[in-house]
Design an enzyme around this catalytic site. Structure first.
Site, mmCIF file in Angstrom:
data_model
loop_
_atom_site.group_PDB
_atom_site.id
_atom_site.type_symbol
_atom_site.label_atom_id
_atom_site.label_comp_id
_atom_site.label_asym_id
_atom_site.label_seq_id
_atom_site.Cartn_x
_atom_site.Cartn_y
_atom_site.Cartn_z
ATOM 1 N N ASP A 367 0.863 -1.170 0.000
ATOM 2 C CA ASP A 367 0.000 0.000 0.000
ATOM 3 C C ASP A 367 0.904 1.225 0.000
ATOM 4 O O ASP A 367 1.906 1.263 0.720
ATOM 5 C CB ASP A 367 -0.895 -0.003 1.238
ATOM 6 C CG ASP A 367 -1.822 1.187 1.263
ATOM 7 O OD1 ASP A 367 -2.566 1.370 0.296
ATOM 8 O OD2 ASP A 367 -1.782 1.946 2.255
ATOM 9 N N LYS A 368 0.601 2.244 -0.811
ATOM 10 C CA LYS A 368 1.524 3.363 -0.985
ATOM 11 C C LYS A 368 1.594 4.280 0.231
ATOM 12 O O LYS A 368 2.656 4.450 0.841
ATOM 13 C CB LYS A 368 1.135 4.192 -2.220
ATOM 14 C CG LYS A 368 2.063 5.407 -2.454
ATOM 15 C CD LYS A 368 1.586 6.259 -3.606
ATOM 16 C CE LYS A 368 0.376 7.100 -3.246
ATOM 17 N NZ LYS A 368 0.693 8.198 -2.273
ATOM 18 N N THR A 369 0.469 4.859 0.590
ATOM 19 C CA THR A 369 0.460 5.919 1.594
ATOM 20 C C THR A 369 0.771 5.392 2.986
ATOM 21 O O THR A 369 0.116 4.479 3.479
ATOM 22 C CB THR A 369 -0.902 6.635 1.610
ATOM 23 O OG1 THR A 369 -1.199 7.097 0.301
ATOM 24 C CG2 THR A 369 -0.879 7.791 2.581
ATOM 25 N N THR A 490 -2.569 1.660 -4.757
ATOM 26 C CA THR A 490 -2.925 2.957 -4.194
ATOM 27 C C THR A 490 -4.295 3.410 -4.694
ATOM 28 O O THR A 490 -4.746 3.005 -5.767
ATOM 29 C CB THR A 490 -1.869 4.018 -4.566
ATOM 30 O OG1 THR A 490 -2.263 5.281 -4.040
ATOM 31 C CG2 THR A 490 -1.713 4.141 -6.069
ATOM 32 N N ASP A 537 -1.226 -0.387 6.378
ATOM 33 C CA ASP A 537 -1.113 0.260 7.684
ATOM 34 C C ASP A 537 -2.424 0.742 8.262
ATOM 35 O O ASP A 537 -2.434 1.416 9.278
ATOM 36 C CB ASP A 537 -0.153 1.446 7.601
ATOM 37 C CG ASP A 537 -0.744 2.618 6.825
ATOM 38 O OD1 ASP A 537 -1.673 2.379 6.031
ATOM 39 O OD2 ASP A 537 -0.286 3.759 7.014
ATOM 40 N N ASP A 541 -7.046 -1.527 4.888
ATOM 41 C CA ASP A 541 -6.243 -2.618 4.363
ATOM 42 C C ASP A 541 -6.600 -3.966 4.987
ATOM 43 O O ASP A 541 -6.101 -4.999 4.552
ATOM 44 C CB ASP A 541 -4.751 -2.342 4.610
ATOM 45 C CG ASP A 541 -4.290 -1.063 3.952
ATOM 46 O OD1 ASP A 541 -4.727 -0.800 2.823
ATOM 47 O OD2 ASP A 541 -3.504 -0.318 4.573
#
Length: 648
Positions: A367-369, A490, A537, A541
């Protein structure tokens, strides 16, 4: 834009972290005391045994009743030294799970009963074999328990991190402040603590005055002290640096971060990997083989004309050599060491199966952020004050980091934040609400910028930047060197995803993925036969973390992520994922090495104990069998312990 809510786990850690079932209620000192006592009594038993006369042509002094000396001393060793094995065997049989203790119990009972009979029947006794067997077994168990307790040293350190008392600031009757000392059990949420330089933090809290550098190494694995100031959270068990702090207590007792760490490690200690289940099953089968083999050995030797004493000795040797001691220790000890090693490095293994599956991962879905990027957004450009003001009006109702950045920028510029009604979050896209009768939308449409619309009419854009983590590059390069595929996922636009992927050297990504669609991407990869690790995070998710073959939650503060993932990384540091993969591979290697040694030893030694090579002059006496069994256990324990000193 997705909301991420963070809260802490509030579960009590298991009280028992170190048990091997066969040693429940025992301690290493007990075995050591019994060993020394049994050894002292065994020496005269051996000196008065026929073996001394036959091998060394030496006869001990004879006195009245000396013929009963071995009976008296052997009985003492049997009941005092051997009682721990007899009670263990009884527990195993009551549980219908015969194992190592059952075999040892059968061996020493057989040897003792025959020897008592032989004293009065004028036959050859097995007292010297019995006493040396019990003595050697006690020593071997002491060595094992030392190894097991040593493997738990990291958890013991965790349990000792908290101080016994805390200094609490309370208002006095005169209107000023006084500091009183309370036990940790007397603390309540909201108390103001005085944390002096160099002291331990007694409870989780938030700094309200002062700044200092905090050493969190034993809690989070972070080697360098972390700078903390007003507003920062502080963890119970960490060590304060040179500054004095006032800390408002936010969590106490079982709700603290440290208790959560201990709970997760405790859960991992009692969970079993596939290899451990295989080991347990093999140990059960080995017990059955040993009992049947002992019966066959006894009948066979009597059939060919051997004495009863010789046949009993062979049975005892078979039962002892077949004890699945090393086999029963081979996997649990490695698993125990690996979970505590992970905890010391800030990686919490919730399930051993998760650690085991990490070595087989083909692709890691990030996951990007907040994982590959800092997750700390700032506004770097906007079309007009009106655009920013309206966006802040909507985003004031959201907890997303991007929303916080927009609101912060608007307040910094003293822009008006108006009243919004009927706020509605649009997962993965943005949010909307009514402001002064107009429907205002804020979010992503088709570009990287944040769009602001009034009644579907474009008002302007807001540019928000998120910094790529420096450590993310290092982590991804290391994972690529391990021949793992990296994919980014993302909710951001194609443009943002492409830009971040290019900066990090990621060849594949999924863009504009709504929270509920993340699980579908995991399933898509799995349908191609790939083993998928999902790294996330937040709350959004959780479904994907559960669907993945390996779920890794970055940041142990998210309660839902903790419940959904098999592995939790305390720090928001993707480099710890590299440690997990390495530890998984190292752990599996050690388990295989130990299983090979333990099973190979039994396969070779059982026939020798039964006497198949006696014609070649090769025979294993019960005491020798006990020594070999203990040696195999120590070898397995030492090999497992080597894992603790290897670097991740």
């Amino acid at each position: 834009m997705d909301n991420c809510c963070h809260s802490s786990s509030s579960h009590r850690p298991s009280a028992n972290l170190t048990d091997h079932n066969k040693h429940q209620g025992h301690d290493a000192q007990t075995f050591l005391n019994k060993f020394w006592f049994s050894l002292i009594l065994t020496i005269p038993v051996v000196l008065y045994a026929d073996v001394m006369k036959n091998i060394f042509n030496w006869s001990p002094p004879i006195f009245i009743g000396s013929e009963y000396l071995s009976l008296a001393l052997g009985s003492t060793v049997f009941f005092y030294g051997g009682w721990v094995f007899l009670t263990g065997a009884w527990k195993e049989m009551k549980a219908r799970l015969p194992g190592m203790m059952t075999l040892i119990g059968l061996a020493i009972v057989s040897a003792y009963l025959w020897s008592v009979y032989a004293v009065f029947a004028g036959e050859e006794t097995l007292f010297w074999e019995l006493t040396t067997l019990i003595t050697v077994m006690l020593f071997g168990h002491w060595m094992e328990m030392r190894a097991v307790s040593g493997a738990q040293s990291a958890l013991k350190e965790l349990s000792r991190l908290l101080p016994d008392t805390a200094e609490v600031i309370r208002p006095s009757k005169l209107g000023d402040e006084v500091t009183i000392t309370l036990s940790l059990g007397e603390l309540v949420v909201g108390d103001i603590l005085l944390v002096k330089p160099g002291s331990r933090v007694p409870a989780d809290g938030k700094i309200i005055e002062g700044n200092s550098e905090i050493n969190e190494s034993l809690v989070t694995g972070e080697s360098k002290p972390v700078s903390k100031s007003v507003g920062d959270e502080i963890i119970a068990g960490s060590t304060n640096g040179d500054g004095a702090l006032k800390v408002e207590v936010t969590k106490i007792g079982e709700h603290t971060f440290l208790s959560g760490v201990m709970r997760l490690v405790a859960e991992a200690q009692v969970s079993k990997s596939r290899l451990q289940k295989l080991s347990d099953k093999a140990a059960l089968y080995l017990t059955g083989i040993a009992v049947v083999g002992g019966i066959i050995t006894f009948v066979t030797w009597l059939t060919v004309g051997a004495t009863v004493a010789f046949a009993v000795a062979r049975v005892v040797a078979v039962l002892v050599i077949a004890c699945p001691h090393a086999l029963g220790l081979a996997v649990p000890l490695v698993a125990s060491i690996s979970t505590t090693k992970a905890a010391k490095n800030g990686c919490l293994i919730k399930q051993r199966l998760a650690l085991e599956s990490a070595r087989n991962v083909d692709v890691i879905l990030f996951d990007k952020t907040g994982t590959l990027t800092e997750g700390k957004f700032s506004v770097t450009g906007f079309s007009s004050d009106e655009t920013l003001s309206l966006a802040a009006t909507i985003e004031a109702h959201s907890e997303h980091p991007i929303a916080s950045a927009i609101v912060t920028e608007a307040r910094k510029r003293n822009l008006e934040i108006k009243e919004a009604k009927n706020f509605r979050r649009i997962p993965g896209v943005g949010a909307e609400a009514l402001v002064e009768g107009k429907k205002i939308f804020v979010g992503h449409r088709d570009s990287a910028d944040i769009k602001v619309e009034a009644d579907n009419r474009a008002l302007g854009n807001i540019i928000v930047s998120d910094t790529v983590r420096v450590e993310a590059r290092e982590a991804l390069n290391a994972l690529k060197d391990m021949r793992l595929n990296i994919i980014m996922i993302t909710g951001d636009s194609e443009e943002v995803a492409k830009e971040v992927s290019a900066e990090l050297g990621i060849n594949e990504y999924f863009a504009r993925v709504k929270p509920e669609e993340k699980i579908e991407k995991v399933k898509l990869l799995q349908s191609k036969g790939l083993k998928v690790a999902m790294v996330g995070d937040g709350v959004n998710d959780a479904p994907a973390l559960m669907q993945a073959d390996l779920g890794i939650a970055i940041g142990a503060g998210t309660n839902v992520a903790i419940e959904s993932a098999g592995i939790i990384l305390v720090k928001n540091d993707p480099r710890d994922i590299v440690k997990i993969i390495r530890l998984s591979r190292m752990t599996y290697s050690k388990m295989i090495q130990n299983l090979f040694w333990a099973t190979g030893y039994n396969v070779v030694a059982i026939p020798l104990a039964a006497g198949v090579l006696i014609s070649k002059g090769i025979v294993l006496e019960p005491a020798v069998a006990a020594i070999l069994m203990s040696v195999s256990t120590v070898v397995v324990a030492v090999n497992a312990s080597l894992l603790a000193i290897r670097k991740l």
